[in-house]
Design an enzyme around this catalytic site. Structure first.
Site, PDB file in Angstrom:
ATOM      1  N   ASP A  97      60.259   4.692 -37.989  1.00 52.34           N
ATOM      2  CA  ASP A  97      61.259   4.451 -36.956  1.00 52.34           C
ATOM      3  C   ASP A  97      62.543   3.905 -37.582  1.00 52.34           C
ATOM      4  O   ASP A  97      62.512   3.266 -38.642  1.00 52.34           O
ATOM      5  CB  ASP A  97      60.755   3.415 -35.946  1.00 52.34           C
ATOM      6  CG  ASP A  97      59.541   3.893 -35.171  1.00 52.34           C
ATOM      7  OD1 ASP A  97      59.286   5.108 -35.150  1.00 52.34           O
ATOM      8  OD2 ASP A  97      58.862   3.029 -34.581  1.00 52.34           O
ATOM      9  N   VAL A  98      63.654   4.089 -36.883  1.00 48.90           N
ATOM     10  CA  VAL A  98      64.937   3.545 -37.338  1.00 48.90           C
ATOM     11  C   VAL A  98      64.829   2.040 -37.583  1.00 48.90           C
ATOM     12  O   VAL A  98      65.368   1.504 -38.556  1.00 48.90           O
ATOM     13  CB  VAL A  98      66.042   3.848 -36.304  1.00 48.90           C
ATOM     14  CG1 VAL A  98      67.327   3.090 -36.643  1.00 48.90           C
ATOM     15  CG2 VAL A  98      66.319   5.350 -36.252  1.00 48.90           C
TER      16      VAL A  98
END
Length: 314
Positions: free
Chosen positions: A147-148
């Site tokens: 994920d970011v």
């Protein structure tokens, strides 16, 4: 009321499966065609989804065996990979087949619609790494993602052989992925397994949830350290669903500290000075695609996560 579909769309016709009986029309369209709930609702509102030849509202409950006709929108052009220097992106290891990076927070694995920030693929291109051309144009060489807002170790394929080998290894669970997570409260038992299927959230775009007909998802955990308000866990993923760790521990009512998307306490997040989830891809081990040797890579905690741990320990 009936309508005719506009020319040029991708037209699909099929009976409603038994498993979707009684589901809202927009939710059924989202499930069948892999759309977000918002995109499916817009499609229904535009009259591009007919039930037995008739336009229905998003709230219409579909019945198994009813005939569903849908015109899907033309796919958006795939985002292109733009070489872009990524501060904090560290190459841990590289050879002709793979490149292993330590991904900083705020960086996506690859370009995607709506994301204008830095990517691992763009960062590697900026420093001269040539990535495998297999896979979709915007995610060539990417065999798994973080994920970011999740930091840590990640591998990207450089050769076509490595891409095929690693995709298969991830698919058949031959890669060991270990994360460290700080979650709210204390798990009971302190060591255990979460086996709960995950799919898109039925009501919220960009979120995922435990749902009865989701994809099998298995998370193993062990408590490493307990604090008055939280616990540090070692987490091993058997599967690799989107947001898997975040969803599973949120479902247990022990969300990752700082993960406001999945119900974390904002007061605790503020006290620990966190503006993202405390989740770190700590370790990755797999067979090297060319030599067959077992390789293992470890990532240290970044400053924000280390600082939060220090506060918890004080």
């Amino acid at each position: 009321m009936t309508t005719a579909f506009a020319a040029g769309g991708d037209h699909r016709s099929l009976p409603v499966p038994d498993g979707l009986d009684g589901m809202r029309l927009d939710q059924a369209v989202a499930r069948l065609f892999g759309l977000s709930r918002t995109a499916a609702a817009a499609l229904v509102d535009a009259g591009d989804a007919l039930v037995d030849g008739t336009v229905r509202a998003n709230s219409h409950k579909v019945r198994a065996g009813s005939w569903l006709e849908v015109t899907l929108p033309a796919p958006a052009a795939a985002p292109t990979v733009v070489p872009q220097a990524v501060p904090g992106l560290r190459v841990v290891y590289a050879d002709d087949d793979i490149v292993v990076v330590d991904k900083p927070v705020g960086v996506a694995a690859h370009p995607s619609p709506g994301w204008r920030g830095p990517t691992v693929i763009g960062g590697l291109a900026a420093i001269g790494h040539t990535i495998a051309t297999s896979g979709a144009a915007e995610r060539q060489g990417v065999v798994h993602r973080l994920d970011v807002g999740t930091t840590g170790v990640m591998v990207v394929a450089k050769s076509e052989q490595a891409y095929s080998f690693l995709k298969r290894a991830f698919k058949y669970r031959e890669v060991e992925k270990r994360y460290h997570a700080v979650v709210q409260g204390h798990l009971d038992p302190l060591r255990g397994t979460v086996d709960a299927p995950i799919d898109r959230h039925p009501h919220h775009d960009y979120r995922w949830a435990v749902v009865s007909d989701g994809k099998p998802s298995i998370t193993h955990y062990d408590t490493l350290e307990a604090f008055p308000s939280a616990s540090l866990l070692d987490v091993r993923l058997e599967t690799g669903r989107t947001h898997q760790i975040r969803v599973h521990f949120s479902t247990l009512r022990h969300p990752c500290v700082g993960d406001l998307t999945y119900g974390a306490d904002p007061t605790l997040a503020a006290r620990l000075r966190l503006d993202r989830q405390w989740l770190h891809a700590r370790e990755l081990s797999f067979q090297h695609p060319r030599t067959g040797d077992e390789v293992r890579f470890v990532s240290d905690y970044p400053d924000d996560l280390g600082r939060a741990l220090d506060i918890l320990r004080d």
